[in-house]
Design an enzyme around this catalytic site. Structure first.
Site, PDB file in Angstrom:
ATOM      1  N   GLY A  93       0.648  -1.193   0.038  1.00  0.00           N
ATOM      2  CA  GLY A  93       0.208  -0.025   0.160  1.00  0.00           C
ATOM      3  C   GLY A  93       1.001   1.087  -0.148  1.00  0.00           C
ATOM      4  N   HIS A 100       7.936   6.893   5.384  1.00  0.00           N
ATOM      5  CA  HIS A 100       7.156   7.611   6.362  1.00  0.00           C
ATOM      6  C   HIS A 100       6.606   6.447   7.282  1.00  0.00           C
ATOM      7  CE1 HIS A 100       4.642   6.648   2.745  1.00  0.00           C
ATOM      8  NE2 HIS A 100       3.776   6.421   3.503  1.00  0.00           N
TER       9      HIS A 100
HETATM   10  P1  AMP Z   1       1.350   5.197   1.855  1.00  0.00           P
HETATM   11  O1  AMP Z   1      -0.059   4.851   1.100  1.00  0.00           O
HETATM   12  O2  AMP Z   1       1.394   4.251   3.197  1.00  0.00           O
HETATM   13  O3  AMP Z   1       2.468   5.511   1.026  1.00  0.00           O
HETATM   14  O4  AMP Z   1       1.010   6.579   2.761  1.00  0.00           O
HETATM   15  C1  AMP Z   1       0.612   7.757   2.101  1.00  0.00           C
HETATM   16  C2  AMP Z   1      -0.028   8.801   2.961  1.00  0.00           C
HETATM   17  O5  AMP Z   1       0.186  10.103   2.616  1.00  0.00           O
HETATM   18  C3  AMP Z   1      -1.480   8.445   3.054  1.00  0.00           C
HETATM   19  O6  AMP Z   1      -2.095   8.071   4.089  1.00  0.00           O
HETATM   20  C4  AMP Z   1      -2.101   9.824   2.316  1.00  0.00           C
HETATM   21  O7  AMP Z   1      -3.343  10.374   2.711  1.00  0.00           O
HETATM   22  C5  AMP Z   1      -0.941  10.903   2.882  1.00  0.00           C
HETATM   23  N1  AMP Z   1      -0.676  12.179   2.048  1.00  0.00           N
HETATM   24  C6  AMP Z   1      -0.816  12.173   0.526  1.00  0.00           C
HETATM   25  N2  AMP Z   1      -0.362  13.461   0.155  1.00  0.00           N
HETATM   26  C7  AMP Z   1      -0.348  14.129   1.587  1.00  0.00           C
HETATM   27  C8  AMP Z   1      -0.236  15.542   1.732  1.00  0.00           C
HETATM   28  N3  AMP Z   1       0.012  16.638   0.894  1.00  0.00           N
HETATM   29  N4  AMP Z   1      -0.391  15.807   3.123  1.00  0.00           N
HETATM   30  C9  AMP Z   1      -0.627  14.864   3.912  1.00  0.00           C
HETATM   31  N5  AMP Z   1      -0.509  13.644   3.777  1.00  0.00           N
HETATM   32  C10 AMP Z   1      -0.551  13.299   2.454  1.00  0.00           C
END
Ligand code: AMP
Ligand code: ZN
Length: 114
Positions: A93, A100
């Site tokens: 995912g 992060h």
């Molecule tokens: P993943 O799918 O584990 O790579 O998590 C990426 C996360 O980044 C997701 O939960 C998104 O909602 C979050 N995300 C993407 N763009 C942003 C943004 N500009 N600001 C804050 N969160 C973000």
């Protein structure tokens, strides 16, 4: 390095709700929260995935994890329980390719995750 979304947030090229920052680590609210507390904690250094981390990143990644624990205490979810998740690669995912950790809490969390 092409600027990824989280590098842009760190550089203030994209807005975010920052909850903690120092020279090495940034924490901000997830745009699409999946729990009452959903914070992303990232190293400012652009490392695409945990697969790309090297021994020289050991201290940095330790600091990221300890930062998550501190935020959990600040948010008063440290005793009720929280989850720290690092989705790694597409099958797990991962959608943003900058390491992060998701800090999720404030509700009960099922196990195993989907
Ligand atoms: P993943 O799918 O584990 O790579 O998590 C990426 C996360 O980044 C997701 O939960 C998104 O909602 C979050 N995300 C993407 N763009 C942003 C943004 N500009 N600001 C804050 N969160 C973000
Ligand atoms: Zn990045």
């Amino acid at each position: 390095m092409d600027q990824c979304v989280f590098c842009k947030i760190a550089d203030r090229e994209l807005p975010s709700k920052i909850v903690f920052e120092n020279d090495r680590v940034l924490a901000f609210e997830d745009l699409n929260p999946q729990a009452p507390t959903h914070i992303l904690i990232v190293p400012k250094k652009h490392i695409p995935t945990l697969n790309d981390a090297t021994p020289e990143d050991e201290t940095l990644l330790g600091e990221v994890i300890l930062c998550a624990a501190t935020i959990a205490k600040d948010r008063r979810i440290s005793t009720s329980g929280y989850r720290l998740v690092a989705n790694t690669m597409g099958g797990a995912g991962q959608s943003v390719f900058h390491i992060h950790f998701h800090l999720l809490g404030g509700r009960s969390l099922a196990w195993p995750p989907g």
